[in-house]
Design a protein around this motif. Structure first.
Motif, PDB file in Angstrom:
ATOM      1  N   PRO A 255     -10.598  15.560   2.534  1.00 12.07           N
ATOM      2  CA  PRO A 255     -11.999  15.682   2.943  1.00 12.07           C
ATOM      3  C   PRO A 255     -12.806  14.412   2.681  1.00 12.07           C
ATOM      4  N   ALA A 256     -12.561  13.736   1.563  1.00  7.71           N
ATOM      5  CA  ALA A 256     -13.297  12.505   1.271  1.00  7.71           C
ATOM      6  C   ALA A 256     -12.932  11.400   2.250  1.00  7.71           C
ATOM      7  N   GLN A 257     -11.659  11.288   2.604  1.00  6.06           N
ATOM      8  CA  GLN A 257     -11.250  10.272   3.575  1.00  6.06           C
ATOM      9  C   GLN A 257     -11.826  10.575   4.958  1.00  6.06           C
ATOM     10  N   ARG A 293       0.406  13.319  10.675  1.00  9.64           N
ATOM     11  CA  ARG A 293       1.028  12.013  10.464  1.00  9.64           C
ATOM     12  C   ARG A 293       0.557  11.421   9.138  1.00  9.64           C
ATOM     13  N   PRO A 294       1.457  11.204   8.168  1.00 10.31           N
ATOM     14  CA  PRO A 294       1.055  10.667   6.859  1.00 10.31           C
ATOM     15  C   PRO A 294       0.410   9.295   6.967  1.00 10.31           C
ATOM     16  N   LEU A 295      -0.407   8.966   5.980  1.00 11.12           N
ATOM     17  CA  LEU A 295      -1.104   7.677   5.978  1.00 11.12           C
ATOM     18  C   LEU A 295      -0.196   6.503   5.644  1.00 11.12           C
ATOM     19  N   GLY A 296       0.918   6.736   4.973  1.00 11.07           N
ATOM     20  CA  GLY A 296       1.826   5.642   4.652  1.00 11.07           C
ATOM     21  C   GLY A 296       1.521   4.989   3.324  1.00 11.07           C
ATOM     22  N   ASP A 297       2.050   3.778   3.132  1.00  6.51           N
ATOM     23  CA  ASP A 297       1.989   3.106   1.827  1.00  6.51           C
ATOM     24  C   ASP A 297       0.651   2.441   1.535  1.00  6.51           C
ATOM     25  N   LEU A 298      -0.181   2.247   2.550  1.00  3.08           N
ATOM     26  CA  LEU A 298      -1.479   1.588   2.367  1.00  3.08           C
ATOM     27  C   LEU A 298      -2.577   2.510   2.884  1.00  3.08           C
ATOM     28  N   PRO A 299      -2.822   3.617   2.188  1.00  3.45           N
ATOM     29  CA  PRO A 299      -3.755   4.615   2.717  1.00  3.45           C
ATOM     30  C   PRO A 299      -5.167   4.091   2.923  1.00  3.45           C
ATOM     31  N   GLU A 300      -5.666   3.250   2.005  1.00  3.46           N
ATOM     32  CA  GLU A 300      -7.033   2.747   2.161  1.00  3.46           C
ATOM     33  C   GLU A 300      -7.170   1.902   3.419  1.00  3.46           C
ATOM     34  N   LEU A 301      -6.173   1.055   3.672  1.00  2.00           N
ATOM     35  CA  LEU A 301      -6.202   0.236   4.877  1.00  2.00           C
ATOM     36  C   LEU A 301      -6.118   1.101   6.123  1.00  2.00           C
ATOM     37  N   VAL A 303      -7.071   4.243   6.488  1.00  2.00           N
ATOM     38  CA  VAL A 303      -8.353   4.926   6.687  1.00  2.00           C
ATOM     39  C   VAL A 303      -9.370   3.972   7.299  1.00  2.00           C
ATOM     40  N   ALA A 304      -9.380   2.736   6.851  1.00  2.00           N
ATOM     41  CA  ALA A 304     -10.294   1.743   7.431  1.00  2.00           C
ATOM     42  C   ALA A 304     -10.000   1.527   8.910  1.00  2.00           C
ATOM     43  N   ARG A 305      -8.723   1.439   9.245  1.00  2.00           N
ATOM     44  CA  ARG A 305      -8.341   1.281  10.656  1.00  2.00           C
ATOM     45  C   ARG A 305      -8.790   2.485  11.477  1.00  2.00           C
ATOM     46  N   LEU A 306      -8.559   3.678  10.954  1.00  2.00           N
ATOM     47  CA  LEU A 306      -8.924   4.887  11.683  1.00  2.00           C
ATOM     48  C   LEU A 306     -10.428   4.965  11.893  1.00  2.00           C
ATOM     49  N   GLY A 307     -11.202   4.597  10.868  1.00  2.00           N
ATOM     50  CA  GLY A 307     -12.650   4.611  11.010  1.00  2.00           C
ATOM     51  C   GLY A 307     -13.139   3.613  12.038  1.00  2.00           C
ATOM     52  N   ALA A 308     -12.535   2.425  12.054  1.00  2.00           N
ATOM     53  CA  ALA A 308     -12.917   1.411  13.033  1.00  2.00           C
ATOM     54  C   ALA A 308     -12.575   1.865  14.449  1.00  2.00           C
ATOM     55  N   LEU A 309     -11.408   2.461  14.607  1.00  2.65           N
ATOM     56  CA  LEU A 309     -11.012   2.961  15.922  1.00  2.65           C
ATOM     57  C   LEU A 309     -11.881   4.130  16.361  1.00  2.65           C
ATOM     58  N   ALA A 310     -12.270   4.975  15.408  1.00  2.00           N
ATOM     59  CA  ALA A 310     -13.160   6.087  15.736  1.00  2.00           C
ATOM     60  C   ALA A 310     -14.501   5.576  16.244  1.00  2.00           C
TER      61      ALA A 310
END
Length: 341
Positions: A255-257, A293-301, A303-310
């Motif tokens: 939820p926070a992400q 789909r899991p976030l992988g080894d760099l979750p913060e990065l 999430v940043a990518r997903l937010g930018a794409l959103a």
């Protein structure tokens, strides 16, 4: 060059695990859009408009009990439109879907259905509905017909919308990254601010356009001076102006992400509408995670990518909703009509 491309439909339903249903009432000049995840989905919300109308948004705070929702509803109708959430909840409850705090014979589940509304009461439709506003019915109709194909423009929650001085509408887009994440957006555009520049044709969101999805005019004619609002509405009244939207991804988010993604996605609204987040706007963005789909080894990065794409997808969806809209009789011109002048 980026290898990210729109999904096969260039719609939010390119996100696996998500369907969308829509219904409208042509006589009333209003409509409803229901986003239905296949399973309960993590959801977050961010509200930046000064005059929002929402349902169950407090439940989405990360510190609260509810960690997933059963649907998200976007509706016309101002405060009457919040009844669309009731219709969607009834439809879901009848199918045994919802949050179960207590289990036992005869104890129904409680569907969690956040919603946001826009103001389309003054668009000339037949609003003399007495004790039976159409929104509960329209939400049930929308849920019944939910699928992967979405009508754009004068459809769903955007049926009676107005974007600045042009006919508003319902827009949607998507993007799929090279490593397989899908992000999508859907928006019902009823903004006070304009979505086009001083020429009345070129969309503010032009730099983010893909494959001519809203006319391919580019950004060369977007110059506009300070304090010049172009084709915005004049003398707005409270709660009459809103862009309500939802972004979605198949990534697994907490939820926070998801909340961070919604906050980043608001940048897309700022790119596409000028002015935006005004005192008379009810701008709201939801985010859904279908969690496939899991976030992988760099979750913060990630999430940043997903937010930018959103944010990119939302800017495109807003422009696309206005681009695809058709005018209602006696109403403001559609972009297609105005652009031919």
């Amino acid at each position: 060059m980026s290898k990210a491309r729109p999904g096969s439909r260039n719609l939010i339903t390119d996100v696996p695990g998500l369907r969308v249903g829509q219904a409208h009432d042509a006589a009333v000049r209003t409509g409803v859009t229901v986003l239905l995840p296949d399973d309960r989905a993590v959801c977050a919300v961010d509200v930046l408009g000064g005059g929002p109308g929402t349902r169950e948004t407090d439940a989405l705070n990360p510190e609260n009990l509810v960690d997933a929702v059963d649907a998200v509803v976007l509706s016309g109708g101002s405060s009457y439109g919040l009844a669309a959430g009731d219709g969607a909840a009834a439809w879901l409850g009848a199918r045994g879907r919802g949050f179960g705090l207590a289990r036992g014979p005869g104890v129904p589940k409680s569907p969690v259905v956040p919603a946001a509304i826009l103001y389309d009461l003054a668009n000339g439709g037949a609003k003399d509905w007495g004790l039976e506003p159409p929104y509960r019915r329209l939400a049930i109709e929308a849920a019944e017909t939910a699928g992967l194909d979405i009508a754009l423009g004068t459809a769903g929650a955007g049926y009676g919308a107005q974007a600045g001085g042009l006919k508003g509408g319902l827009g949607s887009t998507s993007i799929v990254t090279a490593d397989g994440y899908t992000v999508g957006a859907i928006a019902a555009v009823n903004s006070f601010g304009a979505v086009v520049g001083g020429d009345g044709r070129s969309f503010y969101a032009a730099p983010w356009e893909i494959d001519g999805e809203f006319g391919g005019l580019g950004s060369a004619d977007l110059a506009i001076g300070p304090d010049d609002w172009g084709l915005s509405k004049i003398n707005p009244a409270a709660r009459e102006n809103t862009t309500i939207a939802c972004v979605a991804t198949d990534a697994v988010l907490t939820p926070a992400q998801a909340r961070r993604v919604t906050m980043m996605a608001q940048a897309g609204m700022a790119r596409a509408v000028r002015p935006v987040f005004a005192p008379t706007d009810g701008d709201v963005v939801f985010a859904l995670s279908t969690g496939l789909r899991p976030l992988g080894d760099l979750p913060e990065l990630t999430v940043a990518r997903l937010g930018a794409l959103a944010a990119d997808c939302l800017a495109r969806a807003i422009a696309r909703g206005v681009y695809e809209a058709t005018a209602l009789p006696g109403g403001v011109p559609a972009w297609r009509d105005h652009a031919r002048r």
